[in-house]
Design a protein around this motif. Structure first.
Motif, mmCIF file in Angstrom:
data_model
loop_
_atom_site.group_PDB
_atom_site.id
_atom_site.type_symbol
_atom_site.label_atom_id
_atom_site.label_comp_id
_atom_site.label_asym_id
_atom_site.label_seq_id
_atom_site.Cartn_x
_atom_site.Cartn_y
_atom_site.Cartn_z
ATOM 1 N N GLU A 1 0.825 -1.192 0.000
ATOM 2 C CA GLU A 1 0.000 0.000 0.000
ATOM 3 C C GLU A 1 0.867 1.253 0.000
ATOM 4 O O GLU A 1 1.977 1.247 0.545
ATOM 5 C CB GLU A 1 -0.910 0.000 1.235
ATOM 6 C CG GLU A 1 -1.956 1.094 1.258
ATOM 7 C CD GLU A 1 -2.911 0.957 2.435
ATOM 8 O OE1 GLU A 1 -2.903 -0.109 3.091
ATOM 9 O OE2 GLU A 1 -3.664 1.913 2.688
ATOM 10 N N THR B 1 -0.184 15.714 7.153
ATOM 11 C CA THR B 1 -0.716 14.371 7.295
ATOM 12 C C THR B 1 0.191 13.388 6.581
ATOM 13 O O THR B 1 0.875 13.754 5.619
ATOM 14 C CB THR B 1 -2.138 14.282 6.715
ATOM 15 O OG1 THR B 1 -2.614 12.939 6.826
ATOM 16 C CG2 THR B 1 -2.173 14.681 5.246
ATOM 17 N N SER C 1 -1.367 10.439 5.765
ATOM 18 C CA SER C 1 -2.396 9.598 5.148
ATOM 19 C C SER C 1 -2.551 9.942 3.693
ATOM 20 O O SER C 1 -2.884 11.085 3.343
ATOM 21 C CB SER C 1 -3.737 9.780 5.855
ATOM 22 O OG SER C 1 -4.756 9.125 5.125
ATOM 23 N N HIS C 2 -2.327 8.953 2.834
ATOM 24 C CA HIS C 2 -2.394 9.250 1.400
ATOM 25 C C HIS C 2 -3.801 9.637 0.968
ATOM 26 O O HIS C 2 -3.981 10.274 -0.067
ATOM 27 C CB HIS C 2 -1.878 8.066 0.587
ATOM 28 C CG HIS C 2 -2.673 6.805 0.728
ATOM 29 N ND1 HIS C 2 -3.707 6.499 -0.113
ATOM 30 C CD2 HIS C 2 -2.584 5.771 1.595
ATOM 31 C CE1 HIS C 2 -4.203 5.319 0.228
ATOM 32 N NE2 HIS C 2 -3.541 4.858 1.260
ATOM 33 N N TYR C 3 -4.800 9.301 1.757
ATOM 34 C CA TYR C 3 -6.180 9.638 1.403
ATOM 35 C C TYR C 3 -6.425 11.148 1.423
ATOM 36 O O TYR C 3 -7.362 11.641 0.791
ATOM 37 C CB TYR C 3 -7.163 8.963 2.356
ATOM 38 C CG TYR C 3 -7.122 7.464 2.312
ATOM 39 C CD1 TYR C 3 -6.564 6.724 3.353
ATOM 40 C CD2 TYR C 3 -7.647 6.766 1.223
ATOM 41 C CE1 TYR C 3 -6.514 5.344 3.314
ATOM 42 C CE2 TYR C 3 -7.603 5.379 1.177
ATOM 43 C CZ TYR C 3 -7.032 4.679 2.226
ATOM 44 O OH TYR C 3 -6.987 3.307 2.183
ATOM 45 N N GLU C 4 -5.605 11.885 2.169
ATOM 46 C CA GLU C 4 -5.821 13.328 2.331
ATOM 47 C C GLU C 4 -5.153 14.161 1.239
ATOM 48 O O GLU C 4 -5.355 15.359 1.183
ATOM 49 C CB GLU C 4 -5.301 13.776 3.701
ATOM 50 C CG GLU C 4 -5.891 13.026 4.884
ATOM 51 C CD GLU C 4 -7.366 13.297 5.070
ATOM 52 O OE1 GLU C 4 -7.903 14.241 4.456
ATOM 53 O OE2 GLU C 4 -8.003 12.559 5.859
ATOM 54 N N TYR C 5 -4.361 13.522 0.396
ATOM 55 C CA TYR C 5 -3.608 14.281 -0.613
ATOM 56 C C TYR C 5 -4.436 14.430 -1.887
ATOM 57 O O TYR C 5 -4.970 13.455 -2.408
ATOM 58 C CB TYR C 5 -2.268 13.603 -0.900
ATOM 59 C CG TYR C 5 -1.280 13.859 0.210
ATOM 60 C CD1 TYR C 5 -1.249 13.055 1.351
ATOM 61 C CD2 TYR C 5 -0.406 14.932 0.153
ATOM 62 C CE1 TYR C 5 -0.360 13.321 2.386
ATOM 63 C CE2 TYR C 5 0.481 15.205 1.172
ATOM 64 C CZ TYR C 5 0.493 14.392 2.289
ATOM 65 O OH TYR C 5 1.367 14.661 3.322
ATOM 66 N N ASN C 6 -4.532 15.672 -2.364
ATOM 67 C CA ASN C 6 -5.391 15.974 -3.499
ATOM 68 C C ASN C 6 -4.645 16.068 -4.826
ATOM 69 O O ASN C 6 -5.230 15.856 -5.875
ATOM 70 C CB ASN C 6 -6.104 17.307 -3.259
ATOM 71 C CG ASN C 6 -6.930 17.282 -1.982
ATOM 72 O OD1 ASN C 6 -7.615 16.303 -1.707
ATOM 73 N ND2 ASN C 6 -6.843 18.337 -1.199
ATOM 74 N N TRP D 1 -0.968 15.173 -6.988
ATOM 75 C CA TRP D 1 0.136 14.236 -6.998
ATOM 76 C C TRP D 1 1.077 14.493 -8.159
ATOM 77 O O TRP D 1 0.638 14.886 -9.249
ATOM 78 C CB TRP D 1 -0.400 12.808 -7.135
ATOM 79 C CG TRP D 1 -1.172 12.341 -5.946
ATOM 80 C CD1 TRP D 1 -2.473 12.623 -5.640
ATOM 81 C CD2 TRP D 1 -0.689 11.498 -4.908
ATOM 82 N NE1 TRP D 1 -2.829 12.005 -4.459
ATOM 83 C CE2 TRP D 1 -1.744 11.304 -3.991
ATOM 84 C CE3 TRP D 1 0.538 10.885 -4.653
ATOM 85 C CZ2 TRP D 1 -1.609 10.519 -2.833
ATOM 86 C CZ3 TRP D 1 0.667 10.109 -3.514
ATOM 87 C CH2 TRP D 1 -0.388 9.933 -2.617
#
Length: 120
Positions: free
Chosen positions: A44, A102, A104-109, A111
């Protein structure tokens, strides 16, 4: 356009060092946390280090004392200095932007395209 462009990856022997760079467009750099995340094959994506516009830093435990994140506000660039590299650091490294510090990769908008780091 929002852009994040990484550079500086490559192959290195265990114990060596690399410095990754992330150039960010001004529209996202100013107020954003810029983070470095990595993904190894079959694993992951994980946050490695992050730094916000106030210079607050965060690191995952496995890289503390070995990696340092910094930002050059004059040039809209964030760096990841990696030392004492281990084979388990091998991964594709991405820089990304988030609204707060953060890992957490979920918080990155936003890339970048990624840069490969291989440690043998």
């Amino acid at each position: 356009d929002v852009q994040l462009v990484e550079s500086g990856g490559g192959s290195v022997q265990a114990g060596g060092s690399l410095r990754l760079s992330c150039g960010a467009s001004g529209s996202i750099y100013g107020d954003a946390c810029v983070g470095w995340l990595r993904q190894a094959p079959g694993k992951e994506r994980e946050g490695v280090a992050a730094i916000d516009s106030d210079g607050i830093e965060s690191y995952t435990d496995s890289v503390k004392g070995r990696f340092t994140v910094s930002r050059d506000n004059a040039n809209n660039t964030v760096y990841l200095q990696m030392s004492s590299l281990k084979p388990e650091d091998t991964a594709m490294y991405y820089c990304a932007a988030a609204p707060f510090v953060t890992l957490s990769h979920y918080e990155y908008n936003y890339w970048g395209q990624g840069t490969q780091v291989t440690v043998s």
